[in-house]
Design a protein around this motif. Structure first.
Motif, PDB file in Angstrom:
ATOM      1  N   VAL A  45     -30.968  90.272  47.154  1.00  0.00           N
ATOM      2  CA  VAL A  45     -29.846  89.521  46.582  1.00  0.00           C
ATOM      3  C   VAL A  45     -28.583  90.346  46.813  1.00  0.00           C
ATOM      4  CG1 VAL A  45     -28.883  88.489  44.512  1.00  0.00           C
ATOM      5  CG2 VAL A  45     -31.363  88.480  44.861  1.00  0.00           C
ATOM      6  N   THR A  46     -27.645  89.789  47.563  1.00  0.00           N
ATOM      7  CA  THR A  46     -26.428  90.500  47.948  1.00  0.00           C
ATOM      8  C   THR A  46     -25.274  90.057  47.048  1.00  0.00           C
ATOM      9  OG1 THR A  46     -27.258  90.475  50.230  1.00  0.00           O
ATOM     10  CG2 THR A  46     -24.977  91.111  49.906  1.00  0.00           C
ATOM     11  N   VAL A  47     -24.576  91.039  46.461  1.00  0.00           N
ATOM     12  CA  VAL A  47     -23.568  90.749  45.443  1.00  0.00           C
ATOM     13  C   VAL A  47     -22.215  91.329  45.843  1.00  0.00           C
ATOM     14  CG1 VAL A  47     -25.305  90.679  43.609  1.00  0.00           C
ATOM     15  CG2 VAL A  47     -24.119  92.834  44.115  1.00  0.00           C
ATOM     16  N   ALA A  48     -21.161  90.830  45.154  1.00  0.00           N
ATOM     17  CA  ALA A  48     -19.807  91.315  45.401  1.00  0.00           C
ATOM     18  C   ALA A  48     -19.443  92.478  44.502  1.00  0.00           C
ATOM     19  CB  ALA A  48     -18.808  90.186  45.211  1.00  0.00           C
ATOM     20  N   ASP A  49     -20.142  92.622  43.356  1.00  0.00           N
ATOM     21  CA  ASP A  49     -19.844  93.695  42.412  1.00  0.00           C
ATOM     22  C   ASP A  49     -21.016  93.857  41.448  1.00  0.00           C
ATOM     23  OD1 ASP A  49     -19.490  91.746  40.212  1.00  0.00           O
ATOM     24  OD2 ASP A  49     -17.637  91.251  41.259  1.00  0.00           O
ATOM     25  N   PRO A  50     -21.086  94.996  40.734  1.00  0.00           N
ATOM     26  CA  PRO A  50     -22.192  95.203  39.800  1.00  0.00           C
ATOM     27  C   PRO A  50     -22.251  94.174  38.670  1.00  0.00           C
ATOM     28  CG  PRO A  50     -21.150  97.292  40.332  1.00  0.00           C
ATOM     29  CD  PRO A  50     -20.282  96.208  40.914  1.00  0.00           C
ATOM     30  N   ALA A  51     -21.105  93.634  38.264  1.00  0.00           N
ATOM     31  CA  ALA A  51     -21.104  92.635  37.198  1.00  0.00           C
ATOM     32  C   ALA A  51     -21.934  91.422  37.567  1.00  0.00           C
ATOM     33  CB  ALA A  51     -19.669  92.222  36.872  1.00  0.00           C
ATOM     34  N   MET A  52     -22.002  91.099  38.835  1.00  0.00           N
ATOM     35  CA  MET A  52     -22.797  89.959  39.287  1.00  0.00           C
ATOM     36  C   MET A  52     -24.283  90.236  39.100  1.00  0.00           C
ATOM     37  SD  MET A  52     -22.320  87.961  42.950  1.00  0.00           S
ATOM     38  CE  MET A  52     -20.714  87.258  42.526  1.00  0.00           C
ATOM     39  N   VAL A  53     -24.693  91.510  39.260  1.00  0.00           N
ATOM     40  CA  VAL A  53     -26.098  91.879  39.054  1.00  0.00           C
ATOM     41  C   VAL A  53     -26.502  91.648  37.606  1.00  0.00           C
ATOM     42  CG1 VAL A  53     -27.788  93.746  39.196  1.00  0.00           C
ATOM     43  CG2 VAL A  53     -25.964  93.592  40.897  1.00  0.00           C
ATOM     44  N   ALA A  54     -25.610  91.987  36.682  1.00  0.00           N
ATOM     45  CA  ALA A  54     -25.921  91.925  35.250  1.00  0.00           C
ATOM     46  C   ALA A  54     -26.257  90.518  34.782  1.00  0.00           C
ATOM     47  CB  ALA A  54     -24.754  92.478  34.449  1.00  0.00           C
ATOM     48  N   LYS A  55     -25.871  89.503  35.529  1.00  0.00           N
ATOM     49  CA  LYS A  55     -26.203  88.122  35.166  1.00  0.00           C
ATOM     50  C   LYS A  55     -27.671  87.804  35.438  1.00  0.00           C
ATOM     51  CE  LYS A  55     -21.547  86.475  36.367  1.00  0.00           C
ATOM     52  NZ  LYS A  55     -20.777  85.579  37.283  1.00  0.00           N
ATOM     53  N   PHE A  56     -28.321  88.629  36.263  1.00  0.00           N
ATOM     54  CA  PHE A  56     -29.671  88.296  36.719  1.00  0.00           C
ATOM     55  C   PHE A  56     -30.719  89.364  36.409  1.00  0.00           C
ATOM     56  CE2 PHE A  56     -26.536  86.293  39.474  1.00  0.00           C
ATOM     57  CZ  PHE A  56     -26.926  84.962  39.396  1.00  0.00           C
ATOM     58  N   THR A 112     -17.815  90.479  53.782  1.00  0.00           N
ATOM     59  CA  THR A 112     -18.939  89.825  53.111  1.00  0.00           C
ATOM     60  C   THR A 112     -18.746  89.800  51.600  1.00  0.00           C
ATOM     61  OG1 THR A 112     -20.612  90.082  54.813  1.00  0.00           O
ATOM     62  CG2 THR A 112     -21.389  90.156  52.544  1.00  0.00           C
ATOM     63  N   ARG A 113     -18.183  90.858  51.026  1.00  0.00           N
ATOM     64  CA  ARG A 113     -17.900  90.808  49.590  1.00  0.00           C
ATOM     65  C   ARG A 113     -16.901  89.697  49.272  1.00  0.00           C
ATOM     66  NH1 ARG A 113     -17.235  96.333  50.241  1.00  0.00           N
ATOM     67  NH2 ARG A 113     -15.115  96.257  49.384  1.00  0.00           N
ATOM     68  N   GLU A 114     -15.939  89.479  50.165  1.00  0.00           N
ATOM     69  CA  GLU A 114     -14.995  88.382  49.984  1.00  0.00           C
ATOM     70  C   GLU A 114     -15.698  87.028  50.112  1.00  0.00           C
ATOM     71  OE1 GLU A 114     -10.848  86.548  51.898  1.00  0.00           O
ATOM     72  OE2 GLU A 114     -11.716  88.389  52.714  1.00  0.00           O
ATOM     73  N   LEU A 115     -16.637  86.935  51.053  1.00  0.00           N
ATOM     74  CA  LEU A 115     -17.409  85.702  51.222  1.00  0.00           C
ATOM     75  C   LEU A 115     -18.151  85.353  49.928  1.00  0.00           C
ATOM     76  CD1 LEU A 115     -18.720  83.524  53.165  1.00  0.00           C
ATOM     77  CD2 LEU A 115     -20.553  85.201  53.515  1.00  0.00           C
ATOM     78  N   ILE A 116     -18.781  86.348  49.321  1.00  0.00           N
ATOM     79  CA  ILE A 116     -19.535  86.122  48.093  1.00  0.00           C
ATOM     80  C   ILE A 116     -18.594  85.731  46.960  1.00  0.00           C
ATOM     81  CG2 ILE A 116     -21.016  87.232  46.367  1.00  0.00           C
ATOM     82  CD1 ILE A 116     -22.052  89.014  48.702  1.00  0.00           C
ATOM     83  N   THR A 117     -17.447  86.390  46.885  1.00  0.00           N
ATOM     84  CA  THR A 117     -16.468  86.079  45.843  1.00  0.00           C
ATOM     85  C   THR A 117     -15.957  84.648  45.990  1.00  0.00           C
ATOM     86  OG1 THR A 117     -15.796  88.402  45.668  1.00  0.00           O
ATOM     87  CG2 THR A 117     -14.252  86.746  44.839  1.00  0.00           C
TER      88      THR A 117
END
Length: 338
Positions: A61-72, A123-128
Motif C-alpha cells: 500500500v503506497t501512501v503520500a504521508d504517514p497520516a494516511m497509514v494511520a487510517k488503516f 507519485t506522492r502528488e498523484l496519491i494526494t
C-alpha cells in the motif's frame, strides 16, 4: 484499452483514472509500480489480473504521508521512528491492520499490510490528488524482471492498463527494503537499498535470515514465495572474477547462444561477437542496471543463456544478489564440474 502515457503536467488526469477505479503505473525511486485505489477491492483485483499475480501474494500500500497509514494500520512507536528516519524513501513497513479497514484482496488474507511512502514527489502528488492510498506492486508481469523505465511498463502492459505516469528512469533499480514490524525482533523480508546496518541504530537488532515460505503459506511481503525477475533465457551466475575465463569457455560449448551481463571491466574479456549488457562500473550502477539488463536480453531472443556477474551479498549487495539469485533460480557456474 488504450494505455495513455501521462506527462508530469497531466498528473491530474492520471489521478482521475485512479479515482475511477482504473490501473495506472507510477514512478518511484526504486522501480515503477502498478497503481490502483487500495480502498477499492474491484480496482485492486484489476492489478492482480493485469500482472497474472497469484491471489495470495499481498500488495504493498503506497501512501503520500504517514497520516494516511494511520487510517488503516496500528503504527507502533518503533515504526514511527523508522518513518521519521527513512520516509519518504525505499523502505516498506509491515504493520498490523485495523480490522475492516483494508480488503483481504490487498492483504492476501492476512491481518497485516505493507506500507511505503516513496521518495518520488510526483507519485506522492498523484496519491494526494487521488485522495486515497494506491496499491503498488512492481510494474511487470508476474515472474518477470521489474520495470525501471516507462518503456518496460508499456512492453508488459500496453493495452492492459489505463495509463503510465512518466517520470523517466528510476534511480535505485531494485525494489524497496521490506521490514516486518510485527515480528520480534523485526525481520527484513526483502533486502533493498536500506540495509540492516542502517536500521539497527534506530530500532535495535533485526533478523536478516530470509524466511522460507511454504507451499501452503501466504507470504507477508512480495517476492518471498513465487518465481521472480526471470528473463526468457536461463541466467547463470558467475561468483568469482577468476572464474570468468573458464565460464566463457563453458558457455561457448553449450548448444544455445549466450550473452553476458557484467560490469565494464569484466566485459573486456568477452568476445566482440557476444551480445553484452553493461552493468556499469560498480555495485551501485549494477543494482541500478540489473533489471534493465535482464529485460534487454528478452529483446534478443536468440540468446538462451546469460552469464551474470555476482557481488558480495553484503550491504547493497544483499539486494542485488537477492534479485539475481531469483532471476537465475539459484543457478551458479561451478568450475569444479567443468
Amino acid at each position: 484499452m488504450e494505455t495513455k502515457v501521462f506527462s508530469k503536467e497531466e498528473i491530474a488526469d492520471a489521478a482521475a483514472l485512479i479515482k475511477a477505479g482504473e490501473v495506472v503505473a507510477f514512478p518511484t525511486e526504486t522501480v515503477y509500480g502498478l497503481g490502483a485505489d487500495a480502498t477499492d477491492p474491484t480496482a485492486a483485483e484489476k492489478v492482480f489480473q493485469a500482472k497474472h499475480r497469484p491471489a495470495d501474494n499481498p500488495l504493498i500500500v503506497t501512501v503520500a504521508d504517514p497520516a494516511m497509514v494511520a487510517k488503516f494500520a496500528t503504527i507502533t512507536p518503533a515504526a514511527k521512528q523508522l518513518m521519521a528516519a527513512f520516509w519518504p524513501g525505499p523502505l516498506t513497513i509491515i504493520l498490523p491492520i485495523i480490522p475492516g479497514k483494508l480488503s483481504m484482496i490487498v492483504t492476501g488474507g492476512l491481518q497485516t499490510a505493507a506500507f511505503r511512502m516513496p521518495a518520488n514527489a510526483l507519485t506522492r502528488e498523484l496519491i494526494t490528488l487521488a485522495g486515497r492510498p494506491i496499491v503498488g506492486p512492481s510494474a511487470n508481469l508476474s515472474g518477470k524482471p521489474s520495470g525501471t523505465r516507462p518503456a518496460h511498463v508499456l512492453h508488459d502492459f500496453d493495452g492492459a492498463i489505463a495509463g503510465v505516469l512518466d517520470d523517466g528512469p528510476t534511480q535505485v533499480g531494485v525494489e524497496s527494503t521490506v521490514i516486518d514490524m510485527t515480528a520480534n525482533p523485526p525481520a527484513i523480508l526483502r533486502p533493498g537499498e536500506i540495509t540492516a546496518a542502517q536500521l539497527e541504530p534506530i530500532i535495535g537488532p533485526v533478523q536478516t535470515d530470509q524466511h522460507k515460505v511454504g507451499a501452503n503459506e501466504t507470504p507477508k511481503a512480495p517476492g518471498m514465495k513465487y518465481k521472480h525477475y526471470a528473463p526468457n533465457a536461463q541466467v547463470v551466475i558467475v561468483d568469482h572474477p577468476a572464474d570468468w575465463p573458464l565460464a566463457l569457455q563453458w558457455a561457448v560449448k553449450q548448444s544455445a547462444p549466450y550473452g553476458v551481463l557484467a560490469t565494464d571491466e569484466l566485459l573486456t574479456q568477452v568476445p566482440a561477437a557476444v551480445p553484452t549488457y553493461s552493468l556499469g562500473e560498480d555495485l551501485t550502477s549494477a543494482t541500478h542496471n540489473l533489471f534493465a539488463g535482464l529485460r534487454w536480453f528478452d529483446l534478443h531472443p536468440t540468446v538462451k543463456l546469460i552469464l551474470a556477474e555476482a557481488f558480495s551479498p553484503t550491504g547493497l549487495g544483499a539486494a542485488y544478489m537477492n534479485r539475481l539469485n531469483k532471476s537465475a533460480g539459484n543457478t551458479h557456474f561451478d568450475r569444479d564440474t567443468q
